[in-house]
Write an enzyme that holds these catalytic residues in place. Structure first.
Site, PDB file in Angstrom:
ATOM      1  N   ASP A  26       0.831  -1.210   0.000  1.00 21.94           N
ATOM      2  CA  ASP A  26       0.000   0.000   0.000  1.00 21.94           C
ATOM      3  C   ASP A  26       0.867   1.262   0.000  1.00 21.94           C
ATOM      4  O   ASP A  26       2.023   1.228   0.419  1.00 21.94           O
ATOM      5  CB  ASP A  26      -0.907  -0.019   1.241  1.00 21.94           C
ATOM      6  CG  ASP A  26      -2.029   1.003   1.135  1.00 21.94           C
ATOM      7  OD1 ASP A  26      -2.370   1.416   0.007  1.00 21.94           O
ATOM      8  OD2 ASP A  26      -2.564   1.395   2.185  1.00 21.94           O
ATOM      9  N   ASN A  74     -10.327  -2.596  -6.781  1.00 23.36           N
ATOM     10  CA  ASN A  74      -9.504  -1.694  -7.603  1.00 23.36           C
ATOM     11  C   ASN A  74     -10.088  -1.468  -9.002  1.00 23.36           C
ATOM     12  O   ASN A  74      -9.718  -0.513  -9.690  1.00 23.36           O
ATOM     13  CB  ASN A  74      -8.061  -2.221  -7.732  1.00 23.36           C
ATOM     14  CG  ASN A  74      -7.247  -2.076  -6.463  1.00 23.36           C
ATOM     15  OD1 ASN A  74      -6.278  -2.798  -6.245  1.00 23.36           O
ATOM     16  ND2 ASN A  74      -7.622  -1.142  -5.589  1.00 23.36           N
TER      17      ASN A  74
HETATM   18  C1  FPP Z   1      -1.868   0.245  -3.392  1.00 23.82           C
HETATM   19  O1  FPP Z   1      -1.426   1.585  -3.399  1.00 23.82           O
HETATM   20  C2  FPP Z   1      -1.247  -0.469  -4.496  1.00 23.82           C
HETATM   21  C3  FPP Z   1      -1.938  -0.968  -5.563  1.00 23.82           C
HETATM   22  C4  FPP Z   1      -3.386  -0.829  -5.685  1.00 23.82           C
HETATM   23  C5  FPP Z   1      -1.243  -1.626  -6.676  1.00 23.82           C
HETATM   24  C6  FPP Z   1      -0.015  -2.415  -6.344  1.00 23.82           C
HETATM   25  C7  FPP Z   1       0.733  -2.614  -7.604  1.00 23.82           C
HETATM   26  C8  FPP Z   1       2.061  -2.568  -7.760  1.00 23.82           C
HETATM   27  C9  FPP Z   1       2.990  -2.412  -6.639  1.00 23.82           C
HETATM   28  C10 FPP Z   1       2.700  -2.643  -9.108  1.00 23.82           C
HETATM   29  C11 FPP Z   1       2.290  -3.735 -10.056  1.00 23.82           C
HETATM   30  C12 FPP Z   1       2.399  -5.102  -9.524  1.00 23.82           C
HETATM   31  C13 FPP Z   1       3.034  -6.153 -10.098  1.00 23.82           C
HETATM   32  C14 FPP Z   1       2.799  -7.472  -9.501  1.00 23.82           C
HETATM   33  C15 FPP Z   1       3.966  -6.058 -11.229  1.00 23.82           C
HETATM   34  P1  FPP Z   1      -2.491   2.752  -3.508  1.00 23.82           P
HETATM   35  O2  FPP Z   1      -2.515   3.214  -4.925  1.00 23.82           O
HETATM   36  O3  FPP Z   1      -3.806   2.308  -2.967  1.00 23.82           O
HETATM   37  O4  FPP Z   1      -1.834   3.823  -2.594  1.00 23.82           O
HETATM   38  P2  FPP Z   1      -2.571   4.940  -1.730  1.00 23.82           P
HETATM   39  O5  FPP Z   1      -3.266   4.231  -0.606  1.00 23.82           O
HETATM   40  O6  FPP Z   1      -1.449   5.789  -1.276  1.00 23.82           O
HETATM   41  O7  FPP Z   1      -3.504   5.646  -2.658  1.00 23.82           O
END
Ligand code: FPP
Length: 254
Positions: A26, A74
């Site tokens: 996250d 998501n």
């Molecule tokens: C949460 O951060 C993260 C995600 C929804 C996506 C995770 C994906 C990756 C790390 C990259 C792609 C993965 C692979 C397996 C190649 P958020 O966007 O919810 O952060 P926030 O809470 O700060 O908004």
């Protein structure tokens, strides 16, 4: 490997290491916003960490690594962000497939894979196929994954088997139920890490984390380095797991 890396690995007690580590990655969006960048830059930097953490988990002897990459919720994000995430997944798979093969790592995807766009899904399925003979670390990407959706799909399959007479209701117990989940055949996560400071489970591995140790760090995912993973494993090794029992009458985890 640097000398300090070697020293730290020696400190980790292999008998007290988690077998299965699951990570809620996250904080990508907030990390990017703090720098005045678009949220997708956070995901791009986060993908770099994905590579490093996979390599480190394998190096320190973790048997199963599960990464929460995209949840069922998501899909409600802006279409540009979803496209960017799918593109990062596609690029990761194309660039890192050989590294997975070279390191004997087996990839699996947990979730509603049929919802992943066709081109990315084909590359994903192909990577799963080519890495399937590998016998080393199992790497799970949770994609279009929801813990509740997992429980529902398992329940539907069990109900269908009962309705068709293949299964008796009395045959449904915890072990059988676990067999119908996406994580069938895997040990439950010993350690669940959440980056970026929120104390939430966010629909991740709801059934499977019944007795997991939880480690929350304020570090955002794009800043989560191999040393942070080692620190989480070290903290895990200090925890006393009782599985709902007293210290005196402990049972082994399933
Ligand atoms: C949460 O951060 C993260 C995600 C929804 C996506 C995770 C994906 C990756 C790390 C990259 C792609 C993965 C692979 C397996 C190649 P958020 O966007 O919810 O952060 P926030 O809470 O700060 O908004």
């Amino acid at each position: 490997m640097s000398i300090s890396d070697t020293a730290e690995v020696l400190v980790l007690d292999s008998k007290k290491m988690p077998r299965h580590v699951a990570i809620i990655m996250d904080g990508n969006g907030r990390w990017a916003k703090l720098r005045g960048w678009h949220r997708t830059m956070g995901h791009a930097y986060g993908t770099q960490r994905v590579k490093e953490i996979i390599r480190e988990a394998d190096r320190i002897g973790i048997k199963v690594l599960t990464l929460y990459a995209f949840s069922t919720e998501n899909w409600s994000r802006p279409s540009g962000e979803i496209e960017a995430l799918m593109q990062l997944l596609r690029d990761y798979l194309l660039k890192e497939r050989q590294e997975l093969l070279d390191n004997n790592i087996r990839l699996q995807a947990l979730g509603q894979i049929e919802r992943i766009p066709t081109e990315v899904r084909a590359i994903l399925e192909d990577t799963i196929e080519v890495t399937s003979p590998n016998t080393g670390m199992l790497l799970n990407f949770c994609l279009s994954y929801g813990g509740r959706a997992d429980i529902i799909q398992a329940t539907q399959r069990l109900a269908r088997e009962v309705a068709s007479g293949q299964l008796e209701i009395s045959q449904i117990d915890e072990a059988r139920f676990s067999d119908y989940l996406y994580t069938s055949g895997m040990p439950d996560p010993d350690l669940v890490i959440r980056t970026s400071g929120e104390f939430r489970i966010s629909n991740f591995l709801l059934w499977q984390m019944a007795y997991s140790e939880i480690f929350v760090t304020d570090t955002s995912w794009p800043d989560f380095e191999p040393s942070h993973l080692r620190a989480a494993c070290e903290a895990f090794s200090q925890r006393k797991r009782r599985f709902g029992q007293t210290d005196e009458a402990q049972r082994k985890p399933l």
